[in-house]
Design a protein around this motif. Structure first.
Motif, PDB file in Angstrom:
ATOM      1  N   UNK A   1       0.780  -1.229   0.000  1.00 54.01           N
ATOM      2  CA  UNK A   1       0.000   0.000   0.000  1.00 54.01           C
ATOM      3  C   UNK A   1       0.808   1.272   0.000  1.00 54.01           C
ATOM      4  N   UNK A   2       2.138   1.188  -0.194  1.00 57.58           N
ATOM      5  CA  UNK A   2       2.925   2.415  -0.274  1.00 57.58           C
ATOM      6  C   UNK A   2       2.699   3.072  -1.632  1.00 57.58           C
ATOM      7  N   UNK A   3       3.157   4.317  -1.764  1.00 56.01           N
ATOM      8  CA  UNK A   3       3.009   5.028  -3.030  1.00 56.01           C
ATOM      9  C   UNK A   3       3.745   4.298  -4.151  1.00 56.01           C
ATOM     10  N   UNK A   4       3.149   4.311  -5.373  1.00 56.97           N
ATOM     11  CA  UNK A   4       3.739   3.578  -6.503  1.00 56.97           C
ATOM     12  C   UNK A   4       5.163   4.039  -6.807  1.00 56.97           C
ATOM     13  N   UNK A   5       5.447   5.330  -6.593  1.00 56.97           N
ATOM     14  CA  UNK A   5       6.780   5.844  -6.891  1.00 56.97           C
ATOM     15  C   UNK A   5       7.783   5.521  -5.779  1.00 56.97           C
ATOM     16  N   UNK A   6       7.284   5.039  -4.645  1.00 59.98           N
ATOM     17  CA  UNK A   6       8.160   4.769  -3.502  1.00 59.98           C
ATOM     18  C   UNK A   6       8.336   3.284  -3.240  1.00 59.98           C
TER      19      UNK A   6
END
Length: 368
Positions: free
Chosen positions: A49-54
């Protein structure tokens, strides 16, 4: 009936000990009971569930996702990389307190171990936490609380506040197994000093014997004091509460000077003494300044412009840098003498090292 009388007697002694403890330190503040300690737990898991860029782009993060999906009955074709961009492989660590029971919860710390840049908004999936013996003692799961943040612009500029790759989950792990402690075994309680000292250990044994009777406690070494108590566990708890609230006067630390070579911090305790010595510490400053001179030829002279170097060298030496230490000089006098000549941390270290080499410094010089 006898057990009731013993309990009443113990609590009466407890009240006497508390009323008489006006000065000094409680035993519970300077010592701990042997075997009653926390244990470290560690685990490896997956945050989703983290940001796609991270997200994590390492191969082992994909392997972890594949293994997890296999446990849920989802089989990916061989050679297929899931390439999920919102996952992160993490290491989980926690501390299992003494006497922790199954069903209780503890806090956990989650840290990225791949190339994930931000765990904000992520959720840790169920992860077993193991001890040094390889046994599972707790299970962690929950949403992360991340205090740091990171932002990156299209031109490559970025800003980072605190550490966005580390988060915590309050009460995020449930204890599944207890750690056996020797507290309930036998009738001997061993108190270990946080700082080993023969004088303090002897004073502790004397204070316990004075409050609870002769031959109740005996010093084992500079760090341990053995205390005889009851065999019954309930009475032992009351007995331990009584002992740890007895006050003693710990002995002062030996004469030491601590020097932090990285920060220039110098700490001198009050036991440091200096023998008679005269100290001369000069400071020589050499300043070189360059003032190039330009030679410009006259018009129509067919000459060339020439730059002639000119150096100005100045030497300065501070005066009044000699002072005398009298016999048995105290900490206050050392500080005054150093402040009078304006010696900085590096100068002070040089003076102390010279005094130690000359045999005039009665202290242990420790450089950290």
């Amino acid at each position: 009936m006898n057990s009731v009388r013993k309990a009443i007697g113990l609590f009466a002694l407890l009240g006497l000990a508390l009323s008489s403890s006006v000065h000094g330190e409680r035993i519970k503040d300077i010592a701990s009971i042997e075997g009653v300690r926390a244990n470290q737990l560690v685990g490896y898991g997956l945050v989703v569930g983290v940001d796609n860029k991270s997200g994590d782009k390492t191969k082992f993060a994909g392997q972890t996702l594949r293994s997890m999906m296999g446990r849920f009955g989802v089989t990916l074709p061989p050679g297929i990389d899931p390439k999920s961009k919102n996952i992160a492989a993490v290491a989980i660590q926690a501390e299992l307190p003494a006497f922790a029971k199954p069903g209780q919860t503890i806090d956990v710390t989650v840290s990225a171990i791949g190339d994930s840049k931000n765990l904000r908004g992520g959720t840790l999936l169920m992860t077993p936490l193991k001890g040094a013996d390889g046994q599972v003692y707790a299970v962690a799961q929950g949403s992360l609380v991340v205090n740091g943040l990171s932002a990156t612009g299209q031109d490559g500029s970025n800003i980072t506040v605190n550490s966005p790759t580390v988060g915590r989950i309050p009460n995020g792990a449930t204890i599944e197994r207890t750690v056996k402690t020797p507290f309930s075994e036998g009738n001997i309680l061993t108190f270990n000093l946080h700082t080993a000292d023969f004088t303090t250990a002897n004073r502790m044994a004397e204070a316990i014997n004075r409050e609870l009777g002769a031959n109740t406690a005996r010093p084992v070494d500079a760090a341990s004091v053995s205390v005889r108590g009851p065999f019954d566990v309930a009475q032992k708890v009351s007995f331990a509460a009584l002992v740890e609230n007895i006050s003693i006067m710990p002995d002062e630390a030996p004469a030491r000077i601590i020097v932090n070579s990285r920060t220039g911090t110098v700490v001198i305790n009050n036991k440091v003494r200096v023998q008679p010595a005269a100290v001369s510490h000069g400071s020589l400053t050499v300043t070189i300044s360059e003032n190039p001179q330009v030679s410009q030829p006259n018009a129509f002279s067919s000459g060339q412009t020439v730059v002639t170097p000119q150096s100005d060298v100045q030497v300065e030496q501070e005066k009044n840098r000699m002072f005398v230490f009298n016999a048995g000089v105290s900490l206050d006098e050392i500080v005054k003498a150093v402040n009078t000549v304006g010696a900085g941390p590096s100068d002070l270290v040089a003076i102390l090292e010279a005094l130690k080499t000359a045999g005039a410094l009665r202290a242990e010089l420790i450089v950290i």
